[in-house]
Scaffold this motif. Structure first.
Motif, mmCIF file in Angstrom:
data_model
loop_
_atom_site.group_PDB
_atom_site.id
_atom_site.type_symbol
_atom_site.label_atom_id
_atom_site.label_comp_id
_atom_site.label_asym_id
_atom_site.label_seq_id
_atom_site.Cartn_x
_atom_site.Cartn_y
_atom_site.Cartn_z
ATOM 1 N N ALA A 58 -3.017 6.792 -6.042
ATOM 2 C CA ALA A 58 -2.296 5.772 -5.295
ATOM 3 C C ALA A 58 -3.196 4.556 -5.169
ATOM 4 O O ALA A 58 -4.316 4.694 -4.688
ATOM 5 C CB ALA A 58 -1.956 6.270 -3.900
ATOM 6 N N TRP A 59 -2.681 3.417 -5.575
ATOM 7 C CA TRP A 59 -3.442 2.181 -5.479
ATOM 8 C C TRP A 59 -2.958 1.361 -4.289
ATOM 9 O O TRP A 59 -1.808 1.462 -3.881
ATOM 10 C CB TRP A 59 -3.274 1.353 -6.761
ATOM 11 N N HIS A 60 -3.874 0.563 -3.758
ATOM 12 C CA HIS A 60 -3.540 -0.316 -2.640
ATOM 13 C C HIS A 60 -4.067 -1.698 -2.965
ATOM 14 O O HIS A 60 -5.137 -1.831 -3.557
ATOM 15 C CB HIS A 60 -4.183 0.167 -1.338
ATOM 16 N N VAL A 108 0.829 -1.198 0.000
ATOM 17 C CA VAL A 108 0.000 0.000 0.000
ATOM 18 C C VAL A 108 0.865 1.251 0.000
ATOM 19 O O VAL A 108 2.074 1.195 0.221
ATOM 20 C CB VAL A 108 -0.931 0.037 1.233
ATOM 21 N N THR A 109 0.220 2.359 -0.266
ATOM 22 C CA THR A 109 0.846 3.669 -0.173
ATOM 23 C C THR A 109 0.182 4.420 0.972
ATOM 24 O O THR A 109 -1.043 4.433 1.070
ATOM 25 C CB THR A 109 0.630 4.457 -1.476
ATOM 26 N N HIS A 110 0.980 5.019 1.832
ATOM 27 C CA HIS A 110 0.388 5.713 2.967
ATOM 28 C C HIS A 110 1.035 7.076 3.148
ATOM 29 O O HIS A 110 2.138 7.326 2.664
ATOM 30 C CB HIS A 110 0.554 4.900 4.251
ATOM 31 N N LEU A 125 -8.404 -4.597 -4.462
ATOM 32 C CA LEU A 125 -7.616 -3.569 -5.139
ATOM 33 C C LEU A 125 -8.443 -2.296 -5.164
ATOM 34 O O LEU A 125 -9.558 -2.288 -5.695
ATOM 35 C CB LEU A 125 -7.285 -4.025 -6.562
ATOM 36 N N PHE A 126 -7.913 -1.238 -4.581
ATOM 37 C CA PHE A 126 -8.677 0.006 -4.570
ATOM 38 C C PHE A 126 -7.738 1.192 -4.677
ATOM 39 O O PHE A 126 -6.535 1.076 -4.451
ATOM 40 C CB PHE A 126 -9.556 0.109 -3.323
#
Lengths: 180, 154
Positions: B115-117, A150-152, B147-148
């Protein structure tokens, strides 16, 4: 004064000091001691800072009491003690300590309140709490078997385990403030 | 507690690899962010578990649980997930959720902007907020993939 009550006073002192909880909590679990006799207790506890617990049983019993508590004691305690009490293990963190503590308590409270455990409900409670207190947009993943990438935002990531549950909480700043 | 664990998922527990993309200059036009969406995996009908045919072992079964994403992006996610799963060792079969999550996130970040997670696993629940048109929750075989996208500030 301690000599008058013998083993009772000694045990009471150890209870208070070892568990670092308020005396009133211990009284509810030990009816035999007389309430009036507890009045002078705070003084000896403060003076006996160097006292070491000698009975392992006391430690175990204290540990049994801890999980049931929800309100934190008046005495200030560091995060290490909170982590030990809540049974939380931090695996990765990029978050100020006070926010981590907030997450631990929130997750613990939600977990205890659920009659039947639901990872989605736990994720919901934690996310809503953080969205409300620290602003959007937070995301929460709860489970026993998963991987992620993830990106945080800076300073907004926490990955910890509680019992066999692994919780990941992170924030990604958004362009607009959400209504929900 | 309801728990489901696939064999060889121990490595997946160490997930959570993080990376900060703050400061990324490139950005695409995006709509408003949607409301929060909660998903929970691990619920599978008993019939599916026992009725798996050997003949279809090579073809991964893709099932969409929930989606708010254009079909083209969905197909891309399916293809990427299938390719990554096919590249993983089969004997013994071992799932590498972190690797799959990384591959999917990287591809979508590169193709459609940050930004994807991505969350991959066999037993997890979630509650997230995603951008409009940027949410997909599907399963490939018995692996669930979330996936979001979250719109980020420039």
């Amino acid at each position: 004064m301690a000599a008058r009550h013998g083993s009772r006073r000694t045990r009471a002192d150890q209870w208070l000091f070892g568990g670092k909880w308020r005396g009133t909590v211990k009284e509810t679990r030990h009816p035999p001691p007389v309430p009036e006799a507890k009045l002078p207790n705070p003084v000896p506890v403060q003076k006996d800072e160097g006292v070491c617990l000698e009975k392992p049983r006391v430690q175990r019993e204290v540990a049994d009491v801890a999980p049931g508590r929800r309100s934190m004691p008046e005495m200030e305690i560091n995060m290490k003690e909170v982590v030990a009490v809540l049974g939380v293990k931090v695996m990765a963190a990029d978050m100020p300590p006070f926010m981590q503590l907030h997450a631990f308590r929130c997750a613990k409270r939600s977990h205890d309140n659920l009659d039947k455990f639901s990872s989605r409900q736990l994720a919901h409670d934690v996310k809503k709490e953080f969205d409300k207190v620290y602003g959007p947009t937070w995301h929460c993943i709860v489970g026993t078997s998963y991987g992620s990438f993830v990106t945080h935002s800076r300073g907004c990531f926490l990955y910890f385990s509680m019992d066999k549950i692994i919780v990941m909480l992170f924030k990604t700043k958004i362009r607009k403030v959400l209504a929900s | 507690m309801r728990e489901q664990q696939g064999s060889g998922d121990v490595a997946g527990r160490r997930g959570g690899v993080i990376r900060s993309l703050l400061g990324v200059e490139r950005r695409l036009a995006e709509g408003d962010a949607e409301g929060a969406v909660g998903v929970s995996s691990g619920k599978q009908p008993a019939t599916e578990g026992g009725g798996g045919g050997g003949g279809e072992e090579r073809k991964a079964v893709v099932r969409v649980v929930a989606a708010d994403m254009p079909p083209a992006l969905q197909r891309r996610a399916f293809r990427c997930a299938r390719d990554e799963l096919a590249a993983m060792p089969h004997f013994p079969r071992r799932l590498e959720p972190k690797r799959l999550a990384l591959a999917l996130k990287k591809e979508f970040d590169a193709a459609y902007g940050p930004a994807w997670h991505c969350i991959v696993g066999t037993s997890f629940g979630s509650y997230v907020t995603h951008a409009r048109g940027g949410f997909l929750y599907f399963s490939v075989d018995k692996v669930y993939i979330l996936l979001f996208r979250t719109a980020v500030e420039p």
